[in-house]
Design a protein around this motif. Structure first.
Motif, PDB file in Angstrom:
ATOM      1  N   LYS A  56      39.387  37.405  29.101  1.00 45.93           N
ATOM      2  CA  LYS A  56      40.485  37.182  30.048  1.00 45.93           C
ATOM      3  C   LYS A  56      40.938  38.492  30.691  1.00 45.93           C
ATOM      4  O   LYS A  56      41.255  38.541  31.880  1.00 45.93           O
ATOM      5  N   GLU A  57      40.964  39.540  29.894  1.00 44.08           N
ATOM      6  CA  GLU A  57      41.379  40.841  30.425  1.00 44.08           C
ATOM      7  C   GLU A  57      40.372  41.348  31.459  1.00 44.08           C
ATOM      8  O   GLU A  57      40.745  41.898  32.496  1.00 44.08           O
ATOM      9  N   VAL A  58      39.085  41.132  31.164  1.00 49.79           N
ATOM     10  CA  VAL A  58      38.044  41.542  32.105  1.00 49.79           C
ATOM     11  C   VAL A  58      38.135  40.708  33.385  1.00 49.79           C
ATOM     12  O   VAL A  58      37.980  41.228  34.495  1.00 49.79           O
ATOM     13  N   GLU A  59      38.393  39.393  33.243  1.00 50.86           N
ATOM     14  CA  GLU A  59      38.558  38.536  34.413  1.00 50.86           C
ATOM     15  C   GLU A  59      39.683  39.035  35.313  1.00 50.86           C
ATOM     16  O   GLU A  59      39.544  39.105  36.538  1.00 50.86           O
ATOM     17  N   ALA A  60      40.822  39.380  34.704  1.00 48.83           N
ATOM     18  CA  ALA A  60      41.978  39.840  35.484  1.00 48.83           C
ATOM     19  C   ALA A  60      41.644  41.115  36.250  1.00 48.83           C
ATOM     20  O   ALA A  60      42.009  41.277  37.419  1.00 48.83           O
ATOM     21  N   LEU A  61      40.936  42.034  35.580  1.00 45.41           N
ATOM     22  CA  LEU A  61      40.547  43.276  36.254  1.00 45.41           C
ATOM     23  C   LEU A  61      39.569  42.998  37.389  1.00 45.41           C
ATOM     24  O   LEU A  61      39.656  43.609  38.468  1.00 45.41           O
ATOM     25  N   ALA A  62      38.657  42.074  37.175  1.00 41.85           N
ATOM     26  CA  ALA A  62      37.693  41.720  38.229  1.00 41.85           C
ATOM     27  C   ALA A  62      38.408  41.151  39.452  1.00 41.85           C
ATOM     28  O   ALA A  62      38.069  41.471  40.596  1.00 41.85           O
ATOM     29  N   ARG A  63      39.426  40.321  39.228  1.00 42.40           N
ATOM     30  CA  ARG A  63      40.186  39.762  40.350  1.00 42.40           C
ATOM     31  C   ARG A  63      40.934  40.862  41.104  1.00 42.40           C
ATOM     32  O   ARG A  63      40.959  40.878  42.332  1.00 42.40           O
ATOM     33  N   ARG A  64      41.543  41.799  40.355  1.00 39.62           N
ATOM     34  CA  ARG A  64      42.261  42.898  41.009  1.00 39.62           C
ATOM     35  C   ARG A  64      41.314  43.752  41.832  1.00 39.62           C
ATOM     36  O   ARG A  64      41.639  44.168  42.950  1.00 39.62           O
ATOM     37  N   ASN A  65      40.147  44.018  41.293  1.00 37.74           N
ATOM     38  CA  ASN A  65      39.180  44.854  42.012  1.00 37.74           C
ATOM     39  C   ASN A  65      38.714  44.212  43.312  1.00 37.74           C
ATOM     40  O   ASN A  65      38.435  44.898  44.294  1.00 37.74           O
ATOM     41  N   ARG A  66      38.618  42.885  43.327  1.00 34.31           N
ATOM     42  CA  ARG A  66      38.197  42.204  44.550  1.00 34.31           C
ATOM     43  C   ARG A  66      39.272  42.284  45.626  1.00 34.31           C
ATOM     44  O   ARG A  66      38.989  42.277  46.806  1.00 34.31           O
TER      45      ARG A  66
END
Length: 423
Positions: A56-66
């Protein structure tokens, strides 16, 4: 879920470094760079081979990066901090999306501070300090040498106030807001009185005036001081504000974070710049013309203080508002004329606009204040902005502001150094 943000394949399980890298679209080394900056947390996998990550933490970072520009990624070498507090756009700046100069012109410093902290405007709000906190801070400040500068006095007052607050390590939003509403008036109350001691119910600007000037405050001068405080409350990620956010990222309490900001503010290129403009202004008033004063600055290889701003290619909006108010201040005409003379004289060399430091210098020189008064005004004002950034940073992952050093020294292994021979 939009077409641009497809559902991610991983659930709440722990995932490997390789899976995290694939999810983020980066190399495995970059995943560890995120960890070193506090943007991801890792855990050693069972058996001690490799690391695992919370999906979940990785998902959140991926969304922010996009959503963020590429320059804010760790590999780009440029620090970018997401904030909802202040936006600077061309020759204007905004507090939570509202024109900052209009807010400052219509509302008190305390009201603008509350807006910055909470997004709620509280008409008529005033800040008061607990007697115990003021007593401790005053004792600490009174013990300092007479020549101590204003920022040192404020830093000592902040540290002393912290010792009187056993709940300072409570980093919840309401606790930090409570600290903010008492710390700022404590800082002001800890400074030595120069004039008539105002009542507790008076505005913070009125109480600060009594610490800066021995003259009785007229209504126009008080309004100019109060507006100056509101205009200076925040200005995006200035050097001192970045120091505050680094401290907050390490979960330092609010007093310690403010102390970090005060330490950076003392530099001549930041909070102390108005003092240089104040002295130059008095020199112009003494000589009767700006030409020889500006010539001395240029001959010495120094930039003329109070002019130009690296963010505003045109006019500094804070200076524009403050100069307008100073037109209504009794006795301000000579200092205003001297400031205009400085701008016009320098324009022959470089077409630079007056900045807020020159406007502050006109206010402090007209009001019979010491050259360092502008630094005090700046520090007290900016404390409210620092608290806003502290609150924002506490909502981010801890220790995220941990850049990696680019080592350029001697490559290891090097032999052990030899001691100097005895003399």
């Amino acid at each position: 879920m939009t077409d641009q943000e497809p559902a991610l394949a991983y659930d709440t399980r722990r995932i490997s470094t390789k899976q995290a890298a694939e999810l983020l679209g980066v190399k495995p080394e970059t995943v560890y760079a995120y960890v070193s900056r506090g943007q991801l947390s890792s855990r050693r996998s069972t058996g001690g081979r490799g690391s695992t990550f919370d999906a979940k933490e990785v998902e959140a970072l991926a969304r922010r990066n996009r959503r963020e520009p590429a320059e804010s990624s760790p590999a780009a070498g440029k620090l970018s901090v997401r904030t909802r507090i202040t936006l600077i756009d061309k020759d204007r700046y905004y507090f939570r999306g509202v024109d900052a100069t209009e807010l400052a012109a219509r509302h008190s410093y305390e009201e603008v501070a509350e807006w910055l902290w909470t997004g709620v405007l509280r008409p008529g709000v005033t800040f008061t300090a607990p007697e115990a906190s003021v007593a401790v801070a005053r004792r600490a400040v009174d013990a300092l040498p007479e020549h101590t500068g204003p920022t040192d006095r404020l830093r000592v007052a902040a540290i002393a106030a912290a010792t009187a607050d056993p709940l300072r390590f409570d980093l919840s939003e309401q606790a930090v807001l409570g600290t903010a509403r008492t710390l700022i008036p404590t800082l002001v109350a800890a400074l030595p009185i120069k004039g008539h001691d105002p009542r507790d119910g008076d505005s913070l600007a009125h109480r600060l005036w009594a610490r800066l000037s021995g003259r009785e405050a007229d209504e126009a001068s008080l309004r100019a001081l109060d507006t100056a405080l509101a205009l200076l409350v925040d200005h995006d990620l200035a050097a001192s504000t970045l120091a505050v956010r680094v401290a907050a990222s390490a979960r330092a309490h609010a007093y310690a974070a403010v102390s970090a900001g005060l330490g950076v503010l003392e530099g001549p290129l930041h909070g102390a710049a108005s003092g240089l403009a104040h002295r130059m202004l008095l020199d112009v008033l003494d000589r009767g013309t700006a030409a020889p004063v500006v010539a001395d600055e240029l001959r010495a290889g120094r930039r003329v203080p109070g002019l130009g701003h690296r963010i505003y290619p045109g006019e500094d909006p804070r200076a524009r508002v403050l100069f307008g108010l100073l037109e209504e201040v009794p006795r301000a005409a000579p200092a205003l004329a001297a400031a205009r003379d400085i701008v016009d004289t320098t324009a022959r060399h470089a077409p630079l606009h007056a900045n807020v430091d020159l406007a502050l210098a006109v206010l402090t020189a007209t009001s019979g204040m010491h050259a360092s008064a502008g630094e005090t005004i700046f520090a007290v004002a900016r404390t409210a902005g620092w608290i806003a950034h502290v609150l924002e940073e506490y909502d981010e992952a801890p220790l995220r502001m941990r850049p990696s050093g680019h080592y350029v020294g001697a490559r290891p292994p090097q032999p052990l150094p030899q001691p100097l021979p005895e003399q």
